[in-house]
Scaffold this motif. Structure first.
Motif, PDB file in Angstrom:
ATOM      1  N   ALA A 289       0.834  -1.198   0.000  1.00 35.38           N
ATOM      2  CA  ALA A 289       0.000   0.000   0.000  1.00 35.38           C
ATOM      3  C   ALA A 289       0.872   1.252   0.000  1.00 35.38           C
ATOM      4  CB  ALA A 289      -0.912   0.010   1.224  1.00 35.38           C
ATOM      5  N   ILE A 290       0.414   2.256  -0.742  1.00 34.98           N
ATOM      6  CA  ILE A 290       1.002   3.597  -0.710  1.00 34.98           C
ATOM      7  C   ILE A 290      -0.083   4.522  -0.176  1.00 34.98           C
ATOM      8  CG2 ILE A 290       2.020   5.476  -2.053  1.00 34.98           C
ATOM      9  CD1 ILE A 290       2.847   3.337  -4.127  1.00 34.98           C
TER      10      ILE A 290
ATOM     11  N   SER B 121       0.268  -6.526   8.258  1.00 34.72           N
ATOM     12  CA  SER B 121       1.558  -7.120   7.908  1.00 34.72           C
ATOM     13  C   SER B 121       1.780  -7.190   6.402  1.00 34.72           C
ATOM     14  CB  SER B 121       1.667  -8.523   8.520  1.00 34.72           C
ATOM     15  OG  SER B 121       2.963  -9.053   8.315  1.00 34.72           O
ATOM     16  N   ILE B 122       1.680  -6.038   5.737  1.00 32.20           N
ATOM     17  CA  ILE B 122       2.107  -5.937   4.344  1.00 32.20           C
ATOM     18  C   ILE B 122       2.941  -4.666   4.215  1.00 32.20           C
ATOM     19  CG2 ILE B 122       0.113  -7.195   3.443  1.00 32.20           C
ATOM     20  CD1 ILE B 122      -1.038  -4.537   2.509  1.00 32.20           C
ATOM     21  N   PRO B 123       3.824  -4.592   3.223  1.00 26.86           N
ATOM     22  CA  PRO B 123       4.672  -3.400   3.066  1.00 26.86           C
ATOM     23  C   PRO B 123       3.829  -2.152   2.806  1.00 26.86           C
ATOM     24  CG  PRO B 123       5.528  -5.238   1.784  1.00 26.86           C
ATOM     25  CD  PRO B 123       4.169  -5.648   2.258  1.00 26.86           C
ATOM     26  N   SER B 124       4.254  -1.033   3.376  1.00 24.11           N
ATOM     27  CA  SER B 124       3.516   0.218   3.200  1.00 24.11           C
ATOM     28  C   SER B 124       4.482   1.388   3.051  1.00 24.11           C
ATOM     29  CB  SER B 124       2.575   0.457   4.387  1.00 24.11           C
ATOM     30  OG  SER B 124       3.291   0.510   5.608  1.00 24.11           O
TER      31      SER B 124
ATOM     32  N   ILE C 174       7.931   2.383   5.124  1.00 24.10           N
ATOM     33  CA  ILE C 174       8.808   3.488   4.737  1.00 24.10           C
ATOM     34  C   ILE C 174       7.979   4.763   4.815  1.00 24.10           C
ATOM     35  CG2 ILE C 174      10.135   4.536   2.856  1.00 24.10           C
ATOM     36  CD1 ILE C 174      10.820   1.756   1.883  1.00 24.10           C
ATOM     37  N   THR C 175       8.561   5.850   5.316  1.00 23.68           N
ATOM     38  CA  THR C 175       7.836   7.112   5.419  1.00 23.68           C
ATOM     39  C   THR C 175       8.625   8.233   4.766  1.00 23.68           C
ATOM     40  OG1 THR C 175       8.808   7.766   7.547  1.00 23.68           O
ATOM     41  CG2 THR C 175       6.839   6.367   7.611  1.00 23.68           C
TER      42      THR C 175
ATOM     43  N   PHE D 163      11.026   1.346  -3.226  1.00 24.73           N
ATOM     44  CA  PHE D 163       9.940   0.570  -2.630  1.00 24.73           C
ATOM     45  C   PHE D 163       9.224  -0.256  -3.691  1.00 24.73           C
ATOM     46  CE2 PHE D 163       5.407   0.272  -1.491  1.00 24.73           C
ATOM     47  CZ  PHE D 163       5.472  -0.283  -0.232  1.00 24.73           C
ATOM     48  N   LEU D 164       8.931   0.354  -4.834  1.00 24.91           N
ATOM     49  CA  LEU D 164       8.240  -0.350  -5.911  1.00 24.91           C
ATOM     50  C   LEU D 164       9.115  -1.448  -6.505  1.00 24.91           C
ATOM     51  CD1 LEU D 164       6.572   2.724  -7.646  1.00 24.91           C
ATOM     52  CD2 LEU D 164       5.421   0.941  -6.323  1.00 24.91           C
TER      53      LEU D 164
END
Length: 251
Positions: free
Chosen positions: A132-133, A153-156, A183-184, A211-212
């Protein structure tokens, strides 16, 4: 806003207001080859609940996931209807590789991404997106999961606005996500992802690109897989729709 993305040969769903403008501002359409599916929020905004500035991009009507000008009971009912709407759409058209949510769209993405929603309520075998973004997240009061539950618990990838009046809410919503997969980045503007943000926020674009690349479902990486697959893939198609913390556009 909510937008689902279909990478080539992958996929992406997005929940958003001003549709291609934000995608352009983040250069998602430049960093990855994908199909963007812009999902309408199901509820039409009342006239006094359209977020300032949206009229610049569209004459409306505008849509939202829950109308904050309504009673709390009505908002709760609308939010549940929106979750059901997303579940139905994802069951019929998913799964997707990623999801992009802005403002209220980021809140409903957060809500739906927890297994207490997609698994326990809607009997789905897996979350309908793999990452998710979330940009300028707002409206945390609508979220129906608890912070005491296990984190999502998925990458964001979380984008905050330094001058955003909803910054506290954005950071509150980020607390629902697994910090080890998060990641922020904080940009220097307000509650917005404008079309020129990629020219000012080069660090953010580099982080987002990384990230992508990391979470694209291909061992070869996004760009290698695109080069090998592009000749076999039909021209990407777009389904336009909208979102919003105050409303979303259909134009």
């Amino acid at each position: 806003m909510m937008c689902m993305l279909h990478f080539i040969p992958i996929s992406f769903i997005s929940m958003m207001t001003d549709r291609p403008y934000q995608i352009s501002g983040l250069q998602l359409n430049k960093q990855i080859e994908c199909i963007f599916i812009y999902l309408h929020a199901p509820h039409i905004c009342s006239n006094n609940n359209v977020y300032p500035g949206l009229q610049v991009f569209s004459d409306g009507p505008f849509y939202n996931w829950a109308d904050n000008s309504k009673s709390l009971e009505t908002q709760s009912d609308q939010w549940q209807e929106s979750l059901e709407y997303i579940a139905k759409y994802c069951k019929e058209n998913g799964p997707f590789d990623g999801v992009y949510g802005f403002s209220q769209g980021a809140a409903i993405v957060t809500n739906f991404s927890h297994p207490k929603i997609w698994k326990d309520i809607f009997n789905m075998k897996e979350c309908p997106w793999k990452f998710a973004i979330l940009a300028c997240a707002g409206a945390p009061h609508h979220i129906t999961i608890s912070k005491s539950d296990n984190p999502i618990s998925i990458p964001s990838f979380h984008i905050f606005g330094k001058k955003d009046r909803h910054l506290v809410n954005s950071k509150m919503i980020s607390q629902y996500w697994d910090p080890s997969q998060m990641i922020t980045h904080t940009h220097d503007r307000g509650h917005e992802i404008d079309m020129q943000m990629h020219t000012r926020e080069r660090e953010m674009i580099v982080k987002l690109n990384g990230f992508l690349e990391e979470h694209c479902p291909s061992d070869e990486g996004v760009f290698d897989s695109i080069r090998k697959s592009i000749a076999k893939i039909p021209t990407p198609q777009f389904m336009l729709g909208g979102y919003e913390f105050g409303g979303s556009t259909s134009k």
